[in-house]
Design an enzyme around this catalytic site. Structure first.
Site, PDB file in Angstrom:
ATOM      1  N   ASP A  14     164.626  11.089   8.736  1.00 52.08           N
ATOM      2  CA  ASP A  14     164.869  11.359  10.147  1.00 52.08           C
ATOM      3  C   ASP A  14     166.242  12.032  10.278  1.00 52.08           C
ATOM      4  O   ASP A  14     167.081  11.928   9.380  1.00 52.08           O
ATOM      5  CB  ASP A  14     164.850  10.012  10.900  1.00 52.08           C
ATOM      6  N   ASP A  16     168.339  12.567  13.900  1.00 53.75           N
ATOM      7  CA  ASP A  16     169.225  11.918  14.888  1.00 53.75           C
ATOM      8  C   ASP A  16     169.399  10.430  14.613  1.00 53.75           C
ATOM      9  O   ASP A  16     168.423   9.683  14.566  1.00 53.75           O
ATOM     10  CB  ASP A  16     168.667  12.082  16.312  1.00 53.75           C
ATOM     11  N   ASP A 202     165.801   5.370  11.783  1.00 51.40           N
ATOM     12  CA  ASP A 202     166.536   4.393  12.589  1.00 51.40           C
ATOM     13  C   ASP A 202     165.782   3.906  13.821  1.00 51.40           C
ATOM     14  O   ASP A 202     166.260   3.016  14.515  1.00 51.40           O
ATOM     15  CB  ASP A 202     167.880   4.989  13.048  1.00 51.40           C
TER      16      ASP A 202
HETATM   17 MG    MG Z   1     166.486   8.828  14.871  1.00 53.08          MG
END
Ligand code: MG
Length: 261
Positions: A14, A16, A202
């Site tokens: 991922d 961001d 996240d």
């Molecule tokens: Mg993310």
């Protein structure tokens, strides 16, 4: 015996809040780990909610242009070694479905397609040129639910009736035809046949990908509630990196490389 021609590690990550800092979007703290992966001939697949034009630029800055990338949360894939942008029939269909909703629901969702470039810049914290690239969508529509929490389920159900899935990411409610990062990951893994896959993320939109990796690393994001326990955490296949963003990414990947050598 190991096959020396086999891709040793394929990373699915991922952006961001994982490889990019949640606030500054900086990835440079992860450069030592990225350099070591490149030296070992390992692959890195960016897997993100970002669009193809956004990823093309980042992928080039990171020296990863030869690798495919997963864009718009798995709704589409960008080929490796080519910066050609995909066609956008999915996006047009999602916008049409949104506009066909009753006004009471439609009016409480503000998609990127409803925002000007400066509004997208303000909502995301991106620069104006970056916001323009974020609006160039092919497969999915992120937006902000502005209505009461209890009305959101009705909005999601009305879209589901048209085959559209709504998912909460780190920042936005994103609408697509339901393909996930893990679906795209499975296709790329089958093609490149690495010895080991590592997934890093996240947020809830990373869960399938984290659970599909041989190793899954949950990167801590102090701006959000922690993810609920994932399958694989009990056995240690999935673990949580205590440092956030690219600093945590750098530490976790270097630890995996150290453990292998
Ligand atoms: Mg993310």
């Amino acid at each position: 015996m190991t096959d020396s021609r086999r891709l040793p590690i394929l990373i699915f990550t991922d952006l961001d809040g994982t490889l990019l800092d949640h606030h500054s979007y900086d990835w440079h703290p992860a450069r030592p780990a990225l350099d070591r992966l490149a030296a070992l001939g390992c692959g890195v697949i960016l897997a993100t909610s970002k669009t193809a034009p956004e990823v093309v630029q980042l992928r080039s800055e990171m020296g990863l242009s030869d690798w495919p990338a997963i864009v718009e949360n798995g709704a589409g894939t960008l080929a490796g070694g080519s910066d050609d942008l995909p066609d956008a029939p999915d996006y047009a269909a999602i916008r049409a479905a949104l506009d066909a909703l009753p006004g009471s629901l439609r009016g409480q969702f503000t998609g990127f397609g409803d925002m000007t470039d400066p509004e997208v810049a303000r909502t995301t914290g991106l620069s104006l040129p970056a916001a323009r690239r974020a609006k160039m969508r092919s497969f999915s529509e992120p937006g902000v639910w502005t209505g009461p929490e209890e009305a959101r389920a009705g909005f999601i159900a009305a879209l589901e009736a048209q085959g559209i899935r709504a998912r909460m990411g780190g920042r936005f409610l994103t609408l697509s035809f339901g393909r996930t990062k893990a679906d795209a990951m499975a296709a790329i893994t089958a093609r490149l046949a690495p010895a080991l896959t590592v997934a890093l993320g996240d947020a809830p939109n990373d869960v399938e990908m984290l659970e599909a990796g041989d190793i899954g690393i949950v990167i801590r994001n102090p701006d959000h509630a922690p993810l609920a326990p994932l399958s694989g955490e009990k056995t240690g296949r999935v673990w949580r990196e205590p440092l956030p963003g690219p600093v945590g990414w750098n530490r976790a990947i270097q630890q995996i490389i150290d453990d292998m050598s």
